[in-house]
Scaffold this active site. Structure first.
Site, PDB file in Angstrom:
ATOM      1  N   LYS A 106       5.706  -3.848   4.412  1.00 51.65           N
ATOM      2  CA  LYS A 106       4.558  -4.455   3.723  1.00 51.65           C
ATOM      3  C   LYS A 106       4.510  -4.012   2.271  1.00 51.65           C
ATOM      4  O   LYS A 106       4.877  -2.875   1.953  1.00 51.65           O
ATOM      5  CB  LYS A 106       3.255  -4.017   4.394  1.00 51.65           C
ATOM      6  CG  LYS A 106       2.988  -4.664   5.725  1.00 51.65           C
ATOM      7  CD  LYS A 106       1.706  -4.093   6.297  1.00 51.65           C
ATOM      8  CE  LYS A 106       0.932  -5.096   7.064  1.00 51.65           C
ATOM      9  NZ  LYS A 106      -0.342  -4.566   7.546  1.00 51.65           N
TER      10      LYS A 106
ATOM     11  N   ARG B  76     -14.660  -7.768  -0.818  1.00 47.51           N
ATOM     12  CA  ARG B  76     -15.295  -8.996  -1.318  1.00 47.51           C
ATOM     13  C   ARG B  76     -15.892  -9.730  -0.120  1.00 47.51           C
ATOM     14  O   ARG B  76     -15.710  -9.317   1.019  1.00 47.51           O
ATOM     15  CB  ARG B  76     -14.242  -9.897  -1.961  1.00 47.51           C
ATOM     16  CG  ARG B  76     -13.095 -10.177  -1.004  1.00 47.51           C
ATOM     17  CD  ARG B  76     -12.134 -11.209  -1.527  1.00 47.51           C
ATOM     18  NE  ARG B  76     -10.912 -11.217  -0.771  1.00 47.51           N
ATOM     19  CZ  ARG B  76     -10.715 -11.810   0.397  1.00 47.51           C
ATOM     20  NH1 ARG B  76     -11.704 -12.445   1.000  1.00 47.51           N
ATOM     21  NH2 ARG B  76      -9.551 -11.766   1.005  1.00 47.51           N
TER      22      ARG B  76
ATOM     23  N   GLY C 152      -3.076 -12.028   0.980  1.00 49.44           N
ATOM     24  CA  GLY C 152      -2.923 -13.457   1.268  1.00 49.44           C
ATOM     25  C   GLY C 152      -1.808 -13.746   2.261  1.00 49.44           C
ATOM     26  O   GLY C 152      -1.231 -14.828   2.239  1.00 49.44           O
TER      27      GLY C 152
HETATM   28  P1  ADP Z   1      -2.837  -9.709   3.876  1.00 54.81           P
HETATM   29  O1  ADP Z   1      -3.612  -8.683   3.132  1.00 54.81           O
HETATM   30  O2  ADP Z   1      -1.659 -10.229   3.139  1.00 54.81           O
HETATM   31  O3  ADP Z   1      -3.715 -10.790   4.469  1.00 54.81           O
HETATM   32  P2  ADP Z   1      -2.825  -8.117   6.303  1.00 54.81           P
HETATM   33  O4  ADP Z   1      -2.385  -6.729   6.188  1.00 54.81           O
HETATM   34  O5  ADP Z   1      -4.318  -8.382   6.319  1.00 54.81           O
HETATM   35  O6  ADP Z   1      -2.176  -8.969   5.115  1.00 54.81           O
HETATM   36  O7  ADP Z   1      -2.154  -8.809   7.554  1.00 54.81           O
HETATM   37  C1  ADP Z   1      -2.253 -10.184   7.800  1.00 54.81           C
HETATM   38  C2  ADP Z   1      -1.754 -10.495   9.203  1.00 54.81           C
HETATM   39  O8  ADP Z   1      -0.390 -10.067   9.363  1.00 54.81           O
HETATM   40  C3  ADP Z   1      -2.503  -9.808  10.325  1.00 54.81           C
HETATM   41  O9  ADP Z   1      -3.683 -10.474  10.692  1.00 54.81           O
HETATM   42  C4  ADP Z   1      -1.454  -9.807  11.439  1.00 54.81           C
HETATM   43  O10 ADP Z   1      -1.371 -11.078  12.050  1.00 54.81           O
HETATM   44  C5  ADP Z   1      -0.161  -9.565  10.681  1.00 54.81           C
HETATM   45  N1  ADP Z   1       0.170  -8.122  10.636  1.00 54.81           N
HETATM   46  C6  ADP Z   1      -0.043  -7.266   9.618  1.00 54.81           C
HETATM   47  N2  ADP Z   1       0.381  -6.011   9.937  1.00 54.81           N
HETATM   48  C7  ADP Z   1       0.872  -6.075  11.194  1.00 54.81           C
HETATM   49  C8  ADP Z   1       1.440  -5.117  12.107  1.00 54.81           C
HETATM   50  N3  ADP Z   1       1.622  -3.846  11.769  1.00 54.81           N
HETATM   51  N4  ADP Z   1       1.814  -5.557  13.329  1.00 54.81           N
HETATM   52  C9  ADP Z   1       1.658  -6.866  13.695  1.00 54.81           C
HETATM   53  N5  ADP Z   1       1.129  -7.799  12.888  1.00 54.81           N
HETATM   54  C10 ADP Z   1       0.736  -7.427  11.655  1.00 54.81           C
END
Ligand code: ADP
Length: 441
Positions: free
Chosen positions: A158, A291, A164
């Site tokens: 990540k 937000r 997004g």
């Molecule tokens: P963003 O900030 O880009 O929206 P997030 O960290 O909120 O990203 O993650 C968005 C989505 O990605 C989550 O709702 C989930 O579906 C998937 N996701 C993120 N991290 C994981 C993880 N460690 N394991 C499985 N799915 C994940």
């Protein structure tokens, strides 16, 4: 109480903010780009100011133009809405330095939470369970392999500055990881001007559950329960519901308490959301959105609280109107996001209505859907006594929805609502890919 507020956003969220401001007796000035000169928010606002051309870099992301417009119009506050500059600490700082209230948390808090690595470290300090992963960003390939083995495959790479749903890579074994780290870092650098990436355990088919928070500058913090946002396409939410069918009363209580403790210790103000991934009976902190969120109406329905109102008032220095003991969550609410597949002209628009149906949108017959901005056209939100009633009401509402001229995802939304996996309430973030695969076969 502030008297005049500038809205630095567009689309349905601009309309949503104007509605609450009108009820509060706050005059609104909407800042718009040339592409939005015929937008509904301009008709509803008391006044509008053009802040630049269609390209958002020169308009909705142009902090100087926005702040100058607010100052010239004598606005005491700027509401950034969702997206664009809403989570930009530099913008929040500039606004405050110009003597204008930023409707959001303090710049330092946005800065801390916008860095996913630091946000996770803060969650750990606050004794909130986090997804296993690296505590710091990784840049060395060999080190990354060692750390990935320790975490256990599959892992997800990540971007520390991600958002997004972008900048994530799932890696299933050591061989895949080699080489991909540099690519991921390069992608993060291009997308977010920050190449730092970190590793996390990839949870298979978890649920995405988040808790809505409201806080004031005096240290009062309340939560409005959770939203389940597991129905996603490319990591982007499509359907949100509350309560979640995957959360027990014990989990709800623990998640709420964790959320309140974290936001208190952050010195947070306004509306915010803590996002968790849930697997079995365990929940893990993922990130904080500093937000108001697109899906906030779901929580408004089950709590009876106007989140935008509380956000504006608390960020302007008022104390929260409500205490946790006064909040009673009842019934069931669900939101379907109606997205455009193509830009174009809406030739006919007739939104659904009837008992317990709400539509937040900026469309009208004859309006244009611009190719420059995101695809969200409308949010249909319905309220019911229980999940089955709510889903049936949503099906009725989507059947009624007349939206001609642009292609939308309404038929996909209907397929999800009718699918047994969704109906049973036992699903995770993979649910949509299953449904789409089945439809193809
Ligand atoms: P963003 O900030 O880009 O929206 P997030 O960290 O909120 O990203 O993650 C968005 C989505 O990605 C989550 O709702 C989930 O579906 C998937 N996701 C993120 N991290 C994981 C993880 N460690 N394991 C499985 N799915 C994940």
């Amino acid at each position: 109480m502030i008297k005049k507020l500038l809205i630095a956003n567009r689309g349905e969220i601009a309309v949503r903010i104007i509605r609450t401001c009108k009820e509060l007796g706050i005059e609104t000035i909407v800042a718009y780009s040339e592409a939005d000169k015929d937008s509904l928010s301009l008709r509803f606002a008391d006044k509008s100011v053009c802040i630049g051309p269609a390209n958002s870099k020169e308009s909705y992301l142009n902090s100087r133009n926005i702040i100058t417009a607010a100052a010239l119009e004598g606005c005491e506050a700027i509401h950034p809405g969702v997206g664009f500059l809403a989570e930009n600490p530099g913008f929040a700082r500039e606004v405050e330095e110009a003597g204008i209230i930023f409707i959001g948390p303090k710049a330092e808090v946005i800065e801390l939470l916008g860095d996913k690595v630091k946000a996770k470290q803060t969650a750990i300090k606050n004794k909130i369970p986090v997804i296993p992963g690296t505590k710091d960003p990784v840049d060395d390939e060999d080190q990354a392999v060692e750390q990935a083995k320790e975490i256990g495959f599959p892992i997800i790479i990540k971007a520390a500055a991600g958002g997004g749903g972008k900048g994530m890579r799932i890696v299933r074994n050591e061989k895949e990881l080699k080489g991909i780290l540099k690519i991921a870092s390069h992608e993060a650098e291009t997308a977010f001007s920050d190449g730092r990436v970190y590793l996390e355990k990839y949870l298979e088919n978890p649920r995405h559950v988040e808790v809505q928070i409201l806080a004031d500058e005096k240290g009062n913090v309340v939560h409005l329960g959770e939203r389940d946002c597991s129905v996603q396409q490319n990591h982007q939410k499509l359907i949100e519901e509350s309560p979640s069918s995957g959360v027990t009363p014990e989990m709800r209580k623990a998640m709420g308490e964790d959320a309140v403790r974290l936001f208190k210790n952050l010195g947070y103000r306004g509306a915010g959301t803590i996002e968790f991934l849930v697997q079995d009976k365990n929940y893990y902190f993922m990130e904080v959105n500093a937000r108001v969120q697109v899906e906030h109406p779901v929580s408004e329905c089950i709590s009876g609280v106007d989140i935008i109102k509380e956000q504006i008032l608390t960020c302007s220095g008022d104390a929260l109107n409500i205490e946790q003991k006064d909040i009673s969550l009842h019934g069931y609410a669900i939101e379907c996001r109606i997205n455009a597949k193509t830009p174009g002209e809406v030739t006919l628009y007739l939104p659904p209505g009837g008992f317990n149906v709400r539509v937040d949108s900026f469309l009208y017959s004859g309006c244009k859907v611009s190719p420059f901005y995101d695809a969200l056209l409308a949010k249909v939100i319905v309220f019911g006594d229980n999940r089955l009633e709510g889903i049936k009401r949503m099906q009725r509402a989507l059947d009624e929805f007349i939206l001609e001229g642009v292609e939308t995802n309404i038929s996909l939304q209907k397929s999800i609502l009718a699918h047994p996996l969704f109906r049973k309430g036992k699903f995770g973030t993979d649910v949509l890919s299953h449904i789409i695969k089945e439809e193809k076969n």
